[in-house]
Design a protein around this motif. Structure first.
Motif, PDB file in Angstrom:
ATOM      1  N   LEU B 335       1.088  -1.654   0.167  1.00  0.00           N
ATOM      2  CA  LEU B 335       0.110  -0.337   0.135  1.00  0.00           C
ATOM      3  C   LEU B 335       1.001   1.482  -0.163  1.00  0.00           C
ATOM      4  CD1 LEU B 335      -2.413   1.553   0.412  1.00  0.00           C
ATOM      5  CD2 LEU B 335      -2.213   1.414   2.885  1.00  0.00           C
ATOM      6  N   VAL B 336       0.557   2.035  -1.284  1.00  0.00           N
ATOM      7  CA  VAL B 336       0.985   3.494  -0.986  1.00  0.00           C
ATOM      8  C   VAL B 336      -0.157   4.744  -0.902  1.00  0.00           C
ATOM      9  CG1 VAL B 336       3.316   4.943  -2.159  1.00  0.00           C
ATOM     10  CG2 VAL B 336       2.770   2.682  -2.185  1.00  0.00           C
ATOM     11  N   THR B 337       0.095   5.749   0.877  1.00  0.00           N
ATOM     12  CA  THR B 337      -0.773   6.437   0.456  1.00  0.00           C
ATOM     13  C   THR B 337      -0.440   7.474   1.630  1.00  0.00           C
ATOM     14  OG1 THR B 337      -3.241   7.187   1.160  1.00  0.00           O
ATOM     15  CG2 THR B 337      -2.136   5.453   2.769  1.00  0.00           C
ATOM     16  N   THR B 338      -1.324   8.596   2.042  1.00  0.00           N
ATOM     17  CA  THR B 338      -0.059   9.461   2.731  1.00  0.00           C
ATOM     18  C   THR B 338      -1.642   9.488   4.109  1.00  0.00           C
ATOM     19  OG1 THR B 338      -2.251  11.336   1.857  1.00  0.00           O
ATOM     20  CG2 THR B 338       0.131  10.789   1.109  1.00  0.00           C
ATOM     21  N   THR B 339      -0.873   9.191   4.557  1.00  0.00           N
ATOM     22  CA  THR B 339      -1.326   9.826   6.252  1.00  0.00           C
ATOM     23  C   THR B 339      -2.993  10.283   6.273  1.00  0.00           C
ATOM     24  OG1 THR B 339      -0.300  12.235   7.173  1.00  0.00           O
ATOM     25  CG2 THR B 339       0.357   9.970   7.865  1.00  0.00           C
ATOM     26  N   GLU B 340      -2.875  11.357   5.493  1.00  0.00           N
ATOM     27  CA  GLU B 340      -4.216  12.381   5.081  1.00  0.00           C
ATOM     28  C   GLU B 340      -5.399  10.810   4.372  1.00  0.00           C
ATOM     29  OE1 GLU B 340      -5.659  15.651   1.678  1.00  0.00           O
ATOM     30  OE2 GLU B 340      -3.565  15.570   2.091  1.00  0.00           O
ATOM     31  N   HIS B 341      -5.141  10.263   4.121  1.00  0.00           N
ATOM     32  CA  HIS B 341      -6.212   9.352   3.338  1.00  0.00           C
ATOM     33  C   HIS B 341      -5.982   7.914   4.177  1.00  0.00           C
ATOM     34  CE1 HIS B 341      -5.043  11.983  -0.218  1.00  0.00           C
ATOM     35  NE2 HIS B 341      -6.681  11.415  -0.455  1.00  0.00           N
ATOM     36  N   ALA B 342      -5.652   7.681   5.678  1.00  0.00           N
ATOM     37  CA  ALA B 342      -5.694   7.224   6.406  1.00  0.00           C
ATOM     38  C   ALA B 342      -6.832   6.619   5.846  1.00  0.00           C
ATOM     39  CB  ALA B 342      -5.167   7.394   7.376  1.00  0.00           C
ATOM     40  N   GLN B 343      -8.042   7.356   6.463  1.00  0.00           N
ATOM     41  CA  GLN B 343      -9.137   7.138   7.295  1.00  0.00           C
ATOM     42  C   GLN B 343     -10.063   5.866   5.687  1.00  0.00           C
ATOM     43  OE1 GLN B 343     -10.862   7.014   9.917  1.00  0.00           O
ATOM     44  NE2 GLN B 343      -9.511   7.441  10.834  1.00  0.00           N
ATOM     45  N   ASP B 344      -9.454   6.306   4.831  1.00  0.00           N
ATOM     46  CA  ASP B 344      -9.703   5.979   3.181  1.00  0.00           C
ATOM     47  C   ASP B 344      -9.179   5.187   2.434  1.00  0.00           C
ATOM     48  OD1 ASP B 344     -10.826   8.858   3.568  1.00  0.00           O
ATOM     49  OD2 ASP B 344      -8.942   9.399   2.211  1.00  0.00           O
ATOM     50  N   VAL B 345      -8.580   3.541   3.515  1.00  0.00           N
ATOM     51  CA  VAL B 345      -7.498   2.690   3.397  1.00  0.00           C
ATOM     52  C   VAL B 345      -9.216   1.203   3.601  1.00  0.00           C
ATOM     53  CG1 VAL B 345      -6.287   0.805   4.051  1.00  0.00           C
ATOM     54  CG2 VAL B 345      -5.968   3.013   3.992  1.00  0.00           C
ATOM     55  N   LYS B 346      -9.998   1.943   4.241  1.00  0.00           N
ATOM     56  CA  LYS B 346     -11.061   1.254   4.100  1.00  0.00           C
ATOM     57  C   LYS B 346     -10.968   0.875   2.446  1.00  0.00           C
ATOM     58  CE  LYS B 346     -14.392   3.658   5.843  1.00  0.00           C
ATOM     59  NZ  LYS B 346     -14.228   4.761   7.816  1.00  0.00           N
ATOM     60  N   ALA B 347     -11.510   2.313   1.879  1.00  0.00           N
ATOM     61  CA  ALA B 347     -12.029   1.846   0.212  1.00  0.00           C
ATOM     62  C   ALA B 347     -11.379   0.576  -0.029  1.00  0.00           C
ATOM     63  CB  ALA B 347     -12.083   3.222  -0.114  1.00  0.00           C
ATOM     64  N   VAL B 348     -10.212   0.701   0.038  1.00  0.00           N
ATOM     65  CA  VAL B 348      -8.852  -0.430  -0.960  1.00  0.00           C
ATOM     66  C   VAL B 348      -8.864  -1.279  -0.623  1.00  0.00           C
ATOM     67  CG1 VAL B 348      -6.270  -1.034  -1.570  1.00  0.00           C
ATOM     68  CG2 VAL B 348      -6.763   1.898  -0.580  1.00  0.00           C
ATOM     69  N   VAL B 349      -9.381  -1.718   1.387  1.00  0.00           N
ATOM     70  CA  VAL B 349     -10.295  -3.251   1.040  1.00  0.00           C
ATOM     71  C   VAL B 349     -11.255  -3.492  -0.008  1.00  0.00           C
ATOM     72  CG1 VAL B 349     -11.160  -4.350   2.858  1.00  0.00           C
ATOM     73  CG2 VAL B 349      -8.582  -2.965   3.523  1.00  0.00           C
ATOM     74  N   GLN B 350     -12.389  -2.764   0.700  1.00  0.00           N
ATOM     75  CA  GLN B 350     -13.152  -3.146  -0.426  1.00  0.00           C
ATOM     76  C   GLN B 350     -13.918  -2.753  -1.751  1.00  0.00           C
ATOM     77  OE1 GLN B 350     -16.802  -2.979   1.249  1.00  0.00           O
ATOM     78  NE2 GLN B 350     -17.537  -4.020  -0.635  1.00  0.00           N
ATOM     79  N   ALA B 351     -12.524  -2.191  -2.492  1.00  0.00           N
ATOM     80  CA  ALA B 351     -12.026  -2.408  -4.126  1.00  0.00           C
ATOM     81  C   ALA B 351     -11.623  -3.276  -4.373  1.00  0.00           C
ATOM     82  CB  ALA B 351     -11.302  -0.841  -4.319  1.00  0.00           C
ATOM     83  N   LEU B 352     -11.286  -3.947  -3.522  1.00  0.00           N
ATOM     84  CA  LEU B 352     -10.267  -5.319  -3.387  1.00  0.00           C
ATOM     85  C   LEU B 352     -11.506  -6.758  -3.337  1.00  0.00           C
ATOM     86  CD1 LEU B 352      -6.751  -5.194  -1.710  1.00  0.00           C
ATOM     87  CD2 LEU B 352      -7.282  -5.269  -4.316  1.00  0.00           C
ATOM     88  N   LYS B 353     -12.239  -6.332  -2.453  1.00  0.00           N
ATOM     89  CA  LYS B 353     -13.252  -7.925  -1.994  1.00  0.00           C
ATOM     90  C   LYS B 353     -14.165  -7.337  -3.670  1.00  0.00           C
ATOM     91  CE  LYS B 353     -13.191  -7.050   3.225  1.00  0.00           C
ATOM     92  NZ  LYS B 353     -14.193  -7.355   3.886  1.00  0.00           N
ATOM     93  N   ASP B 354     -14.830  -5.520  -3.990  1.00  0.00           N
ATOM     94  CA  ASP B 354     -15.209  -6.113  -5.244  1.00  0.00           C
ATOM     95  C   ASP B 354     -15.115  -6.740  -6.241  1.00  0.00           C
ATOM     96  OD1 ASP B 354     -16.842  -4.375  -3.641  1.00  0.00           O
ATOM     97  OD2 ASP B 354     -16.591  -2.421  -3.980  1.00  0.00           O
ATOM     98  N   SER B 355     -13.403  -6.470  -6.211  1.00  0.00           N
ATOM     99  CA  SER B 355     -13.033  -7.018  -7.757  1.00  0.00           C
ATOM    100  C   SER B 355     -12.398  -8.350  -7.823  1.00  0.00           C
ATOM    101  CB  SER B 355     -12.010  -5.955  -7.842  1.00  0.00           C
ATOM    102  OG  SER B 355     -10.834  -6.501  -7.172  1.00  0.00           O
ATOM    103  N   GLY B 356     -12.853  -9.458  -6.494  1.00  0.00           N
ATOM    104  CA  GLY B 356     -12.922 -10.564  -6.505  1.00  0.00           C
ATOM    105  C   GLY B 356     -11.327 -11.064  -6.109  1.00  0.00           C
ATOM    106  N   ARG B 357     -10.448  -9.812  -5.347  1.00  0.00           N
ATOM    107  CA  ARG B 357      -9.477 -10.375  -4.063  1.00  0.00           C
ATOM    108  C   ARG B 357      -9.955 -10.026  -3.500  1.00  0.00           C
ATOM    109  NH1 ARG B 357      -5.355  -6.154  -7.687  1.00  0.00           N
ATOM    110  NH2 ARG B 357      -7.700  -4.907  -8.442  1.00  0.00           N
ATOM    111  N   SER B 358     -11.102 -10.907  -2.153  1.00  0.00           N
ATOM    112  CA  SER B 358     -11.387 -10.836  -0.871  1.00  0.00           C
ATOM    113  C   SER B 358      -9.799 -11.533  -0.472  1.00  0.00           C
ATOM    114  CB  SER B 358     -12.136 -11.519  -0.792  1.00  0.00           C
ATOM    115  OG  SER B 358     -13.299 -11.218  -1.168  1.00  0.00           O
ATOM    116  N   GLU B 359      -9.169 -12.267  -1.044  1.00  0.00           N
ATOM    117  CA  GLU B 359      -7.850 -13.616  -0.563  1.00  0.00           C
ATOM    118  C   GLU B 359      -7.206 -12.324   0.058  1.00  0.00           C
ATOM    119  OE1 GLU B 359      -8.689 -13.038  -3.275  1.00  0.00           O
ATOM    120  OE2 GLU B 359      -6.696 -13.175  -4.508  1.00  0.00           O
ATOM    121  N   LEU B 360      -7.186 -11.225  -0.315  1.00  0.00           N
ATOM    122  CA  LEU B 360      -6.040 -11.014  -0.018  1.00  0.00           C
ATOM    123  C   LEU B 360      -5.937  -9.229   1.693  1.00  0.00           C
ATOM    124  CD1 LEU B 360      -4.557  -8.932  -3.343  1.00  0.00           C
ATOM    125  CD2 LEU B 360      -3.268 -10.417  -1.688  1.00  0.00           C
TER     126      LEU B 360
END
Lengths: 361, 361
Positions: B335-360
Motif C-alpha cells: 500500500l502506498v498512500t498518505t496519512t491524510e488518506h488514512a481513513q480511506d484505506v478501507k476503500a482499498v479493502v472494499q475495492a479489492l473485495k469488489d474486484s474478487g481479491r478477497s483473499e488479500l
C-alpha cells in the motif's frame, strides 16, 4: 545471410550504462536495455535488434560488458554468439565502437556501419530505417552522418545539432554546422523555434574505415589498439585495459564537424531515450483509473491517484490519494517517489552504495 | 494461581475486528491485535496480556473468532488453552462479553470482571492497573464502572462520557451523567474545554453477575443464552447462532447509565486506539532521516521524505521526496498512500473485495 537491403551495411549496438535513474528496475546487474520498458513483450535490446534486422540481417554486433554478454546472447537467440563482443572492462564509447568498427573493417573494407544504442525507444521503425538508409548512402561519400531527431519540445536534456546547407544529392540530408552541448531552457526554446536544430541522439552512420581514420587522426594509439585487437582477438586482455577512455562525440564527431566532414539526416520517428521514470511514464498509456502501469496492470489498484507503477513481483500494489507518484516494486527493493523527483533517483543509488548496500544497485 | 492482588478480579479480552484501515498489515486472517504495532517485540494482544497479568494472573479469558483461537493461544503460551473462548461466528460484543461473564459467574458468583480490548496501546501500565483496581473496588458496590480517558485533544473519533458527582468513598471515581456519541469538532472542543468529559475507550469493570443481570433486564434471551452455554459448553453450536447481535454499549451500558447505575474512574495512562496509519504514525518515533518505521529501520532509506514505512518483508524500501507518505510493504500486497488518506484505506479493502481479491483482505 538475411537482410538483402544493403549488403555492406552493418549495425553496431553499444549495450552499456546502468540506467541509475531507473533504479530499482534497472541495476548494474540488469541494466535497462535488458528490460521491457515499453510493455511490448520485448526488451529495449530486443526491440533494437528487431528494428535493425530488416536492414542488416546478422551483420550486427552488440558490444557490451563481459558481465552482460551471456544475458545479451540469451535475449537475442537468433544472433550468432560471435556477434556479441564482450568488453573486459568499461573504456567509454570510443573504445567500444572503435573495436566494432575494426572488426567490421576486417570483414569488409568498404562496409558502412551505423551505431545505435541498445536502450532507445523508437515508435516508427520504418521511418527510422528510411532515415538510416539515406544516412548510409550519404556515408558512402566518406563523411560521418548523424541522425538528427526532430525536437518534440525544447529539451534541456539533450545536445543539439545545428543544420547547415542541404546536400543536394540526397532527399533530406544537410551538412552539420556544429554540435552544441545541452542548452539551458531559454536557449533550447530558441533552438526549437529557429527550426535549424535537431536533437543529437548519439546515432551515427559512417564507413568503418572513416570512423577509424578519423580516430587515427585524433587518437592514433586508440585506433591502432582496436585494429590490433580485431586482427588478433587473443590480444584483447593485453591491449584493452590501456585504451584511452573517451566518448565518441569528443574523439571523432566534434573534430570531424569542425573539419566540415559531418552530415545529418533529419528524422521524425518517435525517438525516446527513457532516462528516468518521468520519461517512462510519458511513454506509457494511462489506464482507466488514471494510473500508468508497466507490468501486470491487474495487480495494481489505484484510487484517486495518478503516476506510474512498475509492477514487477506479482504482488498487489494499492495506491491511494497520490498525484504523479512513482512506485517501483521489485523482488528485493521498492522505490516510492514522484515524477518530479525522477532525476534524483540516482541519489538513492548513491546513498545505497554509501551505506554498504551496493548489491542492490 | 498467580496474581494475588485481587483474588476475585477477572479480565476479559475481546479480540476481534479486522482493522480494515490498517490493511495490508492487518487482515481478516491476521487482525491487528496479532501484530506488534508498537515496535516493542510484543503484539497488541501480548501487550494487553502482559498489562493484565499482574492484576489477574490466569483469571483471564480471551474471546475471539474460531479462526483466530489457535493464533491467540500460540501468542499467549503461558495462558491455559481453556482460557481462549472461540466464537463460532461473530455475534457482536455483547454476546462475546456476555458469554465470558457467564463463564466467570459460574466459577465465582462474586467475581468482578474487567473488559479490555486486545488491540489498544497503553503507555503507562501501572497507572492503568491503578485505575482498574479502583474501578474493581467501585464495581463491588454493584454498579457498572467505565474507565474514562483524559482527552489529549478534541477527538471526533471517540464517544465521550460526561462526569457527574464524585463518589466520596473512592479516590477518583465519579458517577456518570451520560454517554455521548462521537461529537463534531466544535462540540468536541467544548467537551474538552469544560473538563467534564472523558473519552469512552470501551473499557469497563463490573461484577459478572451485574453484567448478566443488567443484560437480563434488557435482553433476557441473550442473558439466558450465554448462561446456558456456560453451563453446558456442548450447546454452543446450538445456541450461539441464535443470539441477538448487539454492542455491549447499547445492550447494557447506556440503559444502566440512564438508570444511574454507572460510575467512571478517570484515567490518564497514555491510551491509544491505533485505528489507522495516521494513529500508528503518531505513536512511533521519527528516525534521524525524519521517517517513522515499523519493522526493520535498516531496510528503509528515506531521502527528503516524512511519513511512515511499515517494513514487513526484509526488502529495501527507498522513499524519495514525499511528505507524510505511508508505505506498507507486506509479502503479497503493498500500500502506498498518505496519512491524510488514512481513513480511506478501507476503500482499498472494499475495492479489492469488489474486484474478487478477497483473499488479500
Amino acid at each position: 545471410m538475411r537482410g538483402m537491403a544493403d549488403e555492406n551495411l552493418w549495425a553496431v549496438v553499444p549495450a552499456g550504462g546502468a540506467g541509475t535513474r531507473l533504479w530499482p528496475l534497472s541495476r548494474a546487474a540488469a541494466p535497462k536495455f535488458l528490460h521491457d520498458l515499453g510493455g511490448t513483450g520485448r526488451s529495449l535490446l530486443q526491440a533494437t535488434y528487431d528494428r535493425l534486422v530488416p536492414l542488416v540481417g546478422d551483420r550486427l554486433l552488440v558490444v557490451t560488458g563481459a558481465a552482460h554478454a551471456e544475458a545479451v546472447s540469451g535475449q537475442l537467440d537468433a544472433l550468432p554468439t560471435a556477434n556479441v563482443v564482450a568488453e573486459p572492462s568499461p573504456r567509454d564509447s570510443m573504445a567500444a565502437i572503435g573495436l566494432a568498427a575494426a572488426i567490421i573493417e576486417r570483414q569488409d573494407p568498404d562496409a558502412v556501419m551505423g551505431s545505435f544504442a541498445a536502450d532507445h525507444v523508437i515508435a516508427d521503425p520504418e521511418a527510422f530505417r528510411a532515415c538510416v538508409s539515406e544516412a548510409a548512402a550519404v556515408a558512402r561519400t566518406g563523411v560521418l552522418v548523424t541522425l538528427g531527431i526532430e525536437p518534440d519540445f525544447p529539451s534541456t536534456g539533450f545536445g543539439y545539432i545545428r543544420l547547415a546547407e542541404r546536400l543536394e544529392d540526397f532527399p533530406t540530408a544537410h551538412a552539420v554546422a556544429e554540435f552544441v552541448e545541452k542548452p539551458d531552457a531559454t536557449t533550447a526554446a530558441g533552438y526549437v523555434a529557429s527550426g535549424e536544430y535537431r536533437w543529437n541522439a548519439g546515432m551515427f552512420v559512417a564507413r568503418a574505415s572513416v570512423v577509424l581514420d578519423l580516430l587515427a587522426e585524433n587518437h592514433p594509439d586508440l585506433a591502432a589498439g582496436v585494429r590490433a585487437i580485431a586482427a588478433d582477438p587473443t590480444r584483447m586482455d593485453e591491449i584493452w585495459p590501456g585504451l584511452t577512455k573517451i566518448a565518441i562525440d569528443h574523439a571523432v564527431a566534434e573534430p570531424a564537424a569542425a573539419a566540415g566532414r559531418v552530415a545529418v539526416v533529419p528524422g521524425a520517428f518517435g525517438w525516446e531515450d527513457i532516462g528516468d521514470f518521468e520519461a517512462l511514464s510519458d511513454l506509457l498509456p494511462a489506464g482507466a483509473d488514471g494510473m500508468k502501469v508497466l507490468g501486470d496492470a491487474a495487480a495494481v489498484l489505484a484510487i484517486d491517484s495518478t503516476g506510474l507503477v512498475v509492477a514487477g513481483t506479482g504482488r498487489t500494489v494499492a495506491v491511494l490519494g497520490l498525484t504523479d507518484v512513482v512506485v517501483v516494486d521489485t523482488g528485493d527493493a521498492l522505490l516510492v517517489t514522484t515524477t518530479e523527483h525522477a532525476q534524483d533517483v540516482k541519489a538513492v543509488v548513491q546513498a545505497l552504495k554509501d551505506s554498504g548496500r551496493s548489491e542492490l544497485t
